[in-house]
Design an enzyme around this catalytic site. Structure first.
Site, PDB file in Angstrom:
ATOM      1  CB  SER A 140      -0.982  -0.001   1.177  1.00 18.82           C
ATOM      2  OG  SER A 140      -0.309   0.211   2.385  1.00 18.82           O
TER       3      SER A 140
ATOM      4  CG  ASN B  67      12.569   0.922   6.809  1.00 13.45           C
ATOM      5  OD1 ASN B  67      11.831   0.292   6.041  1.00 13.45           O
ATOM      6  ND2 ASN B  67      12.630   0.660   8.101  1.00 13.45           N
TER       7      ASN B  67
ATOM      8  CG  HIS C  73       9.469   1.157  12.232  1.00 12.28           C
ATOM      9  ND1 HIS C  73       9.598  -0.210  12.114  1.00 12.28           N
ATOM     10  CD2 HIS C  73       9.180   1.390  13.534  1.00 12.28           C
ATOM     11  CE1 HIS C  73       9.415  -0.769  13.292  1.00 12.28           C
ATOM     12  NE2 HIS C  73       9.155   0.175  14.170  1.00 12.28           N
TER      13      HIS C  73
HETATM   14  C1  GAR Z   1       3.767  -0.803   6.754  1.00 15.52           C
HETATM   15  O1  GAR Z   1       2.995  -0.552   7.906  1.00 15.52           O
HETATM   16  C2  GAR Z   1       5.221  -0.523   7.018  1.00 15.52           C
HETATM   17  O2  GAR Z   1       5.427   0.590   7.855  1.00 15.52           O
HETATM   18  C3  GAR Z   1       5.642  -1.790   7.711  1.00 15.52           C
HETATM   19  O3  GAR Z   1       5.009  -2.806   6.993  1.00 15.52           O
HETATM   20  C4  GAR Z   1       3.790  -2.305   6.440  1.00 15.52           C
HETATM   21  C5  GAR Z   1       3.820  -2.561   4.961  1.00 15.52           C
HETATM   22  O4  GAR Z   1       2.599  -2.233   4.406  1.00 15.52           O
HETATM   23  N1  GAR Z   1       7.055  -1.934   7.721  1.00 15.52           N
HETATM   24  C6  GAR Z   1       7.727  -2.505   8.711  1.00 15.52           C
HETATM   25  O5  GAR Z   1       7.190  -2.977   9.694  1.00 15.52           O
HETATM   26  C7  GAR Z   1       9.223  -2.538   8.527  1.00 15.52           C
HETATM   27  N2  GAR Z   1       9.868  -2.803   9.775  1.00 15.52           N
HETATM   28  P1  GAR Z   1       2.439  -2.077   2.831  1.00 15.52           P
HETATM   29  O6  GAR Z   1       3.077  -3.332   2.220  1.00 15.52           O
HETATM   30  O7  GAR Z   1       0.951  -2.046   2.637  1.00 15.52           O
HETATM   31  O8  GAR Z   1       3.130  -0.824   2.401  1.00 15.52           O
END
Ligand code: GAR
Length: 221
Positions: free
Chosen positions: A16, A110, A112
């Site tokens: 997303s 990144n 987070h």
């Molecule tokens: C997001 O919430 C991102 O911040 C997190 O994974 C999700 C990915 O969502 N990332 C982490 O936790 C990294 N440590 P997405 O695939 O829908 O963008």
């Protein structure tokens, strides 16, 4: 007009955040071109998003390489081959090796889903709810050799509500992730990000308003 920056996006899951970057580019709000998306998960929905928008994507899995560094060498080769200037980790659930970090110094971002340095690592929305924290949020930072430790570029704060579950909090945080990531990338594209040690400054940005949030709210008396 800002020259467009060539980015490579690393994903593992839903994508997303990738979608919000694509949408901002398509609306002309983000001066970037996605030259390549790399997924370490062949099932990632992010790959479908790439197909829907005609964006080139490849799967590179650590399981197909003898070790993490040789996997990272393969990733860096693809990224450099595409002329990628900035690497954007968007839900990429793997740590990068020192080799990768050296290939793109202060050129890997990144996102987070917590207010770093609180709650680094995995499952952090659940941890924030269980801890009883009153606020959480999201952070865009440069990657360094630690786990979620690099210099912070931008953060957004959201309250944690009494009835929140991991999922309701994650959704509230994700909405803000979709705003701060394109903003951070645009600042990078405009060459406005200055990094001195841990301090990140954005040239020409407004001072934040001195708002204070209380959770629960203070009562008038
Ligand atoms: C997001 O919430 C991102 O911040 C997190 O994974 C999700 C990915 O969502 N990332 C982490 O936790 C990294 N440590 P997405 O695939 O829908 O963008």
């Amino acid at each position: 007009m800002t020259a467009k920056i060539d980015i490579g996006v690393l994903v593992s899951g839903s994508g997303s955040n990738l979608q919000s970057i694509i949408d901002n580019i398509e609306k002309g709000r983000l001066d970037a071109r996605i030259r390549i998306v790399i997924s370490n998960n062949p099932e990632a929905y992010a790959l479908t998003r790439c197909r829907n928008h005609g964006i080139e994507a490849v799967v590179i899995r650590q399981e197909d390489h003898p070790d993490r560094e040789s996997c990272d060498r393969a990733m860096v080769e693809v990224l450099k081959g595409k002329g990628v200037e900035l690497v954007v980790m968007a839900g990429f659930m793997r740590l990068l090796s020192p080799f990768f970090l050296k290939a793109y110094p202060m050129r890997i971002m990144n996102i987070h889903p917590a207010l770093l340095p609180a709650f680094p690592g995995l499952h952090v929305q659940k941890k924030a709810v269980e801890y009883g924290a009153k606020f959480s949020g999201c952070t865009v930072h440069f990657a360094d050799e630690g786990v979620d430790t690099g210099p912070v570029i931008i953060q957004a704060v959201v309250p944690i509500l009494p009835d929140d579950t991991e999922d309701t909090l994650a959704a509230r945080i994700l909405r803000e992730e979709h705003k701060i990531y394109p903003q951070a990338i645009q600042w990078f594209a405009e060459g406005r990000i200055e990094v001195r040690g841990r301090q990140v400054r954005i040239r020409g940005v407004e001072q934040p308003k001195p708002v204070v949030l209380f959770n629960p709210p203070l009562e008038e008396r």
